[in-house]
Design an enzyme around this catalytic site. Structure first.
Site, PDB file in Angstrom:
ATOM      1  N   LYS A  33      40.500 -84.569 -39.525  1.00 49.55           N
ATOM      2  CA  LYS A  33      41.563 -83.351 -39.414  1.00 49.55           C
ATOM      3  C   LYS A  33      42.422 -83.727 -38.179  1.00 49.55           C
ATOM      4  O   LYS A  33      43.580 -83.755 -38.408  1.00 49.55           O
ATOM      5  CB  LYS A  33      40.664 -82.349 -39.305  1.00 49.55           C
ATOM      6  CG  LYS A  33      39.864 -81.857 -40.373  1.00 49.55           C
ATOM      7  CD  LYS A  33      39.223 -80.417 -39.993  1.00 49.55           C
ATOM      8  CE  LYS A  33      38.200 -80.368 -39.069  1.00 49.55           C
ATOM      9  NZ  LYS A  33      37.057 -81.370 -38.950  1.00 49.55           N
ATOM     10  N   ASP A 221      45.032 -77.299 -34.103  1.00 49.14           N
ATOM     11  CA  ASP A 221      43.735 -78.002 -34.436  1.00 49.14           C
ATOM     12  C   ASP A 221      42.527 -76.816 -34.074  1.00 49.14           C
ATOM     13  O   ASP A 221      42.997 -75.828 -33.139  1.00 49.14           O
ATOM     14  CB  ASP A 221      43.510 -79.095 -33.621  1.00 49.14           C
ATOM     15  CG  ASP A 221      42.352 -80.014 -34.135  1.00 49.14           C
ATOM     16  OD1 ASP A 221      41.843 -79.592 -35.298  1.00 49.14           O
ATOM     17  OD2 ASP A 221      42.192 -81.487 -33.538  1.00 49.14           O
ATOM     18  N   GLU A 222      41.488 -77.053 -34.486  1.00 46.46           N
ATOM     19  CA  GLU A 222      40.215 -76.198 -34.449  1.00 46.46           C
ATOM     20  C   GLU A 222      40.679 -74.714 -34.705  1.00 46.46           C
ATOM     21  O   GLU A 222      40.528 -73.635 -33.736  1.00 46.46           O
ATOM     22  CB  GLU A 222      39.828 -76.483 -32.901  1.00 46.46           C
ATOM     23  CG  GLU A 222      39.675 -77.883 -32.572  1.00 46.46           C
ATOM     24  CD  GLU A 222      38.238 -78.184 -32.920  1.00 46.46           C
ATOM     25  OE1 GLU A 222      37.518 -77.724 -33.551  1.00 46.46           O
ATOM     26  OE2 GLU A 222      37.839 -79.380 -32.451  1.00 46.46           O
ATOM     27  N   ARG A 598      28.427 -84.917 -33.910  1.00 44.22           N
ATOM     28  CA  ARG A 598      29.100 -85.747 -32.700  1.00 44.22           C
ATOM     29  C   ARG A 598      28.651 -87.088 -33.050  1.00 44.22           C
ATOM     30  O   ARG A 598      29.355 -87.923 -32.247  1.00 44.22           O
ATOM     31  CB  ARG A 598      28.917 -85.127 -31.305  1.00 44.22           C
ATOM     32  CG  ARG A 598      29.423 -83.716 -31.057  1.00 44.22           C
ATOM     33  CD  ARG A 598      30.846 -83.605 -31.442  1.00 44.22           C
ATOM     34  NE  ARG A 598      30.887 -83.005 -32.608  1.00 44.22           N
ATOM     35  CZ  ARG A 598      32.040 -82.940 -33.279  1.00 44.22           C
ATOM     36  NH1 ARG A 598      33.119 -83.577 -33.103  1.00 44.22           N
ATOM     37  NH2 ARG A 598      31.952 -82.194 -34.590  1.00 44.22           N
TER      38      ARG A 598
END
Ligand code: ATP
Ligand code: MG
Length: 736
Positions: A33, A221-222, A598
């Site tokens: 993304k 973003d996010e 992660r």
């Protein structure tokens, strides 16, 4: 013809290419993304010819913003300098620096952090004659005020929200109001004010139009973690051109506790009927086992919409799970595995330890230190929150903004100038009378009846500040810093922890020199803004070879080859009580999903059977229910001294959680992990012969100090390091 977008897959490319109109990219972790929006921006500037000045990219952390800008710069070169890639807070400051006067603030407003908030509230409470008690702890109050502000509930709206007939609520309302007045009078804003006031600016048609014209293309973003104010800001700015591209993953929404509203992303297609939606399904980050584990876990969230996420990567290693006896044992395990990886050719910079709460870092830090592994901790007691640093910054802030009475209070007696409450009251009176700030009131010091010595000290202080103030324009920040330090003899005045504190001050000086090198014409005001906005992950330098320690919250958007997820115990992670509402559990689970995803190559999960909780030993800790929710085939339980156990049957009971017998939600197990735990008292009573702090003599290791005692064993620190000694053997091998 080749294009920047050739380095994206087909779906990513579709999203990056659609420049006009609203675009939604909804996709799981590691699906590219952030990469897609970065390339999109590069494509817009380089291949479409859109001016970078017209692009606004918003994200969540300074680190993420910096990374995005760097990647864009790698693709488009110097033009990236004209891009605004920033966090919501920095963007707000940017707006406010231009327009704050329109909402009644001076341009040189100071920014207050939590620490400032707390001391202001403490002072208000004192002035109101409120005694300290649990309900009105400054930290809690500051938190509550911030939360209300970010929900758009000011003092006026408060009456609608809470019942003012209740005395405690009335008291709170009064504190809230006073707090706001103090900030306003000091020409200062806290972090919530930054967002709130920037949002308020956009109600001003004049400002809104300019902002809309300036930022015709917006990328966020996010997006799943935006709160309502941020949502409104974005949508107001985007309202004119509707070129808005938002990116996110509803399964990674982890800031509900701070007001994030997951509906902002879920309703995007409702907000923008013409939205073009893209789903990305290929994960480029993790091995199959890691991805599978994350996918399995998040399926337990009823709120998860479920999505396909696959990878072409290899199966990879199983997730290693280690049941430590103590937190020291847990840290030992992590350190040992890190060294193994290092020997096998990995770099420390590719390893990270993630935990739920900052407090967990202390023991890990000790072990890393003694194992000589370079590390850096992000968050926790941050550099800029240290007393000596805040003191110096308070001097600078007061110079930046004379009205800042809060910072005046902070330093008027640092170093000591024998200024007591009485004197301060008198200065305050003069300030009130003449409607000037406390600092300016010192100009009339001769009219104020105080002791001669105090008067002299105050005069000296005033002259110092005035002197610098009058030549602020000509002085560099380093020069101001030197002047303050030398003239106040600050270093001489430090009494405790002198060595550390001086080192920190030196570090501050180094950072000022470095920053001034990068931005030669930086004003004091700009410097202070920069410091206020720098967050925990900000100083992270990727090329430096150290292990990074951080909370899961601050790891958002980042990736590491090797991830060590520590403290996977019920009550710690999920960090909720057994009867917490389902939504809270789901947020914790999303946090766990973030942690797992992660990892690129390998994931290690550890938990300890004993841990100090609020200063009490809890020796009956249970593994996190999240471990049971993972697909067991993907897990490998590792035995003591870190050799893997062949097959579960041969695993000692304590190392292999029995899934059939364990239902974390059943009440009969309550005592083992819920509120009623804490049988540790019995543990230490039974073995009252050995107590923490006692010195013992070991036949082989010599003298040592007992650090911990539990039901079966104790940890003793010897010259050679820590050793665990079984209590049944203790009498034989130890003498006191
Ligand atoms: N098309 C691609 N080709 C090669 N590598 C890719 C591609 N797409 C993504 N990647 C790589 O995959 C990794 C994850 O990408 P990125 O960080 O953009 O994912 P994300 O969806 O933003 O993840 P998160 O949800 O954690 O924020 C990065 O290392 C990125 O460079
Ligand atoms: Mg990302």
């Amino acid at each position: 013809m080749s294009s920047i977008l050739d380095e994206l897959n087909e779906e990513q490319r579709k999203a990056a290419e659609k420049i006009e109109g609203p675009v939604l990219i909804l996709a799981g972790a590691g699906s590219g993304k952030t990469r897609t929006v970065t390339y999109r921006i590069a494509h817009m500037v380089k291949e479409i010819g859109i001016s970078p000045l017209n692009i606004l990219a918003l994200t969540f952390t300074n680190k993420a913003a910096r990374e995005m800008k760097e990647r864009a710069a790698a693709l488009i070169g110097h033009e990236a300098n004209n891009l605004v890639v920033s966090t919501f807070h920095s963007f707000s400051v940017r707006l406010l620096k231009t327009y704050s006067e329109r909402i009644g603030y001076g341009r040189n407003f100071n920014i207050y952090d939590v620490d400032d908030q707390k001391s202001i509230i403490t002072k208000i409470k004192k002035d109101m004659g409120i005694k300290d008690n649990d309900n009105v702890q400054p930290g809690k109050l500051a938190n509550k005020i911030s939360k209300l502000k970010e929900q758009g509930i000011g003092i006026k709206e408060l009456e609608r929200e809470i019942d003012m007939r209740i005395p405690a609520n009335r008291l709170f309302g009064e504190i809230y109001q006073k707090y706001d007045e103090v900030l306003k009078a000091n020409n200062a804003m806290d972090f919530s004010d930054l967002l709130l006031n920037a949002r308020k600016l956009l109600d001003d048609a004049f400002v809104l139009e300019r902002i809309q014209e300036r930022y015709q293309y917006i990328v966020v973003d996010e997006y799943q973690d935006t709160n309502d104010i941020q949502y409104e800001m974005i949508n107001l700015i985007a309202a004119k051109y509707r070129n808005i591209c938002v990116v996110g993953d509803e399964d990674q929404s982890i800031y509900a506790f701070r007001g994030a509203n997951i509906n902002n992303i879920l309703n995007f297609e409702r907000d923008y009927k013409e939205a073009f939606t893209v789903k990305l399904e290929r994960n480029y980050r993790s091995t199959k086992k890691i991805l599978d584990t994350a996918n399995e876990l998040i399926k337990n969230n009823k709120s998860s919409k479920g999505k396909t996420l696959w990878t072409d990567d290899s199966d990879g290693e199983k997730i290693k799970i280690y049941n430590a006896m103590t937190v020291y044992d847990e840290a030992d395990f992590i350190v040992t595995e890190m060294k193994k990886k290092k020997r096998a050719g990995a770099d420390y910079k590719d390893m990270t330890i993630l935990y739920r709460t900052n407090a967990q870092s202390r023991v890990l830090e000790e072990k890393l230190l003694s194992a000589n592994i370079p590390y850096k901790i992000y968050g926790g007691m941050q550099f800029f929150q240290r007393k000596e640093i805040k003191d110096i910054l308070a001097y600078l802030s007061l110079l930046n903004n004379k009205n800042d009475n809060h910072n005046f209070y902070r330093i008027i007696n640092v170093p000591k100038r024998s200024v007591g409450e009485k004197t301060l009251e008198k200065i305050q009176e003069v300030a009130n009378e003449k409607n000037i700030s406390m600092l300016e009131a010192l100009h009339y010091i001769d009219e104020i009846p105080v002791r001669a010595a105090t008067k002299l000290a105050l005069k000296e202080f005033y002259n110092l500040m005035q002197g610098i103030y009058s030549s602020l324009e000509e002085m560099s920040i380093k020069e101001i810093f030197d002047e303050i330090l030398i003239r106040t003899r600050y270093i001489d005045s430090i009494e405790d922890n002198k060595e550390d504190r001086v080192k920190n001050i030196e570090e501050l000086l180094n950072s000022i020199i470095e920053l001034e090198k990068q931005n030669p014409n930086m004003s004091l005001n700009e410097y202070l803004d920069m410091i206020s906005l720098s967050s925990s992950t900000d100083e992270m330098e990727d090329d430096e070879n150290y292990v990074k320690l951080m909370t899961i919250h601050s790891s958002k958007g980042l990736e590491f080859d090797y991830v060590f997820l520590a403290g996977m115990e019920d009550g710690l992670f999920p960090s909720i009580s057994f009867d917490a509402p389902e939504e809270e559990l789901e947020e914790e689970r999303r946090l766990c999903y973030v942690a797992i995803t992660r990892a690129k190559k390998e994931l290690f999960i550890s938990y300890s059977s004993s841990r100090k909780i609020w200063g009490k030993d809890d020796n009956l800790r249970r593994p996190s229910r999240f471990i049971y929710e993972m697909k067991q085939d993907n897990l490998e339980y590792v035995g003591g001294k870190y050799g893997s156990l062949k097959g579960k049957s041969s695993a000692p009971r304590s190392f292999t959680p029995k899934i059939e017998n364990f239902n974390p939600f059943s009440k009969d197990k309550l005592g083992r992990f819920g509120k009623k735990s804490g049988n540790s008292q019995t543990a230490s009573n039974v073995n009252s012969k050995y107590k923490v702090g006692d010195v013992v003599n070991h036949k082989k290791f010599g003298r040592g100090k007992i650090k911990k005692v539990d039901m079966k064993s104790m940890i003793v620190e010897f010259m050679v390091g820590e050793k665990k000694i079984a209590l049944v053997l203790a009498d034989k091998i130890l003498g006191k």
